[in-house]
Motif scaffolding. Structure first.
Motif, PDB file in Angstrom:
ATOM      1  N   UNK A  52       2.040  -4.354   6.929  1.00  0.00           N
ATOM      2  CA  UNK A  52       2.464  -3.470   7.941  1.00  0.00           C
ATOM      3  C   UNK A  52       2.648  -2.095   7.253  1.00  0.00           C
ATOM      4  N   UNK A  53       3.286  -2.360   5.984  1.00  0.00           N
ATOM      5  CA  UNK A  53       3.701  -0.881   5.211  1.00  0.00           C
ATOM      6  C   UNK A  53       2.369  -0.234   4.972  1.00  0.00           C
ATOM      7  N   UNK A  54       1.485  -1.151   4.452  1.00  0.00           N
ATOM      8  CA  UNK A  54       0.045  -0.423   4.210  1.00  0.00           C
ATOM      9  C   UNK A  54      -0.630   0.149   5.317  1.00  0.00           C
ATOM     10  N   UNK A  55      -0.529  -0.525   6.430  1.00  0.00           N
ATOM     11  CA  UNK A  55      -1.154   0.053   7.647  1.00  0.00           C
ATOM     12  C   UNK A  55      -0.459   1.249   8.149  1.00  0.00           C
ATOM     13  N   UNK A  56       0.968   1.333   8.085  1.00  0.00           N
ATOM     14  CA  UNK A  56       1.712   2.528   8.368  1.00  0.00           C
ATOM     15  C   UNK A  56       1.469   3.678   7.463  1.00  0.00           C
TER      16      UNK A  56
END
Length: 179
Positions: A52-56
């Motif tokens: 999710x951090x990569x997506x954000x």
């Protein structure tokens, strides 16, 4: 800009609140589903948070910031939510491995001090490797933290599967005979 510092502090605070609540519920969770299973689920949740951090991060790089170069509220809320969710796996990671080792060592009649020391080394040595290697690893792929987060997500997911599949499930502890 102090707004970024305040948002970071808010993220850490909600992380700590979730960590504290999880700590209060941990014994009940582990008794119901088993410590290894809970540890495995925590690692998988951690992997999902890293993804999710990569997506954000990807979305934040694609969004055009207006005004004083602060990210849009959606990006900030997503980051704080990820930090909040990370409180769950952190609470588990800070205690369950030690409880598992302690229980196994006690059953074997071995010394807990040496076992805890070996477990601590198994935690600290990878931290040193990550500290020394993630910077060059990230630079190899053009900078930023994304390559290290991708590796962390894969490692957390793999360790979660190993914990779920390889750590024997144990039922509730049997009452000890009073002598």
């Amino acid at each position: 800009n102090s707004t970024g510092v305040r948002m970071g502090a808010l993220g850490l605070m909600v992380n700590s609140v979730v960590l504290g609540i999880t700590s209060l519920l941990m014994e009940k969770l582990c008794r119901k589903w088993g410590s290894g299973f809970i540890w495995g689920i925590a690692n998988i949740v951690m992997a999902l948070c890293f993804l999710a951090m990569l997506v954000v991060t990807y979305v934040a790089k694609k969004v055009v910031f207006v005004g004083d170069d602060l990210p849009p509220n959606g990006i900030v809320i997503a980051a704080i939510l990820i930090f909040a969710i990370l409180g769950f796996p952190l609470a588990i990671t800070y205690s369950v491995p030690y409880a598992l080792v302690s229980a196994r060592i006690e059953a074997l009649g071995l010394g807990q001090g040496l076992s805890m020391g070996v477990l601590n080394l198994a935690i600290v040595i990878p931290q040193v490797v990550v500290s020394l290697g993630s910077g060059p690893w990230d630079q190899l792929f053009g900078g930023g933290n994304s390559p290290a987060f991708a590796v962390a997500a894969a490692a957390a997911f793999a360790s979660g599967l190993v914990a779920i599949l390889a750590i024997p499930r144990s039922g509730p502890p049997k009452p000890r005979a009073v002598t």
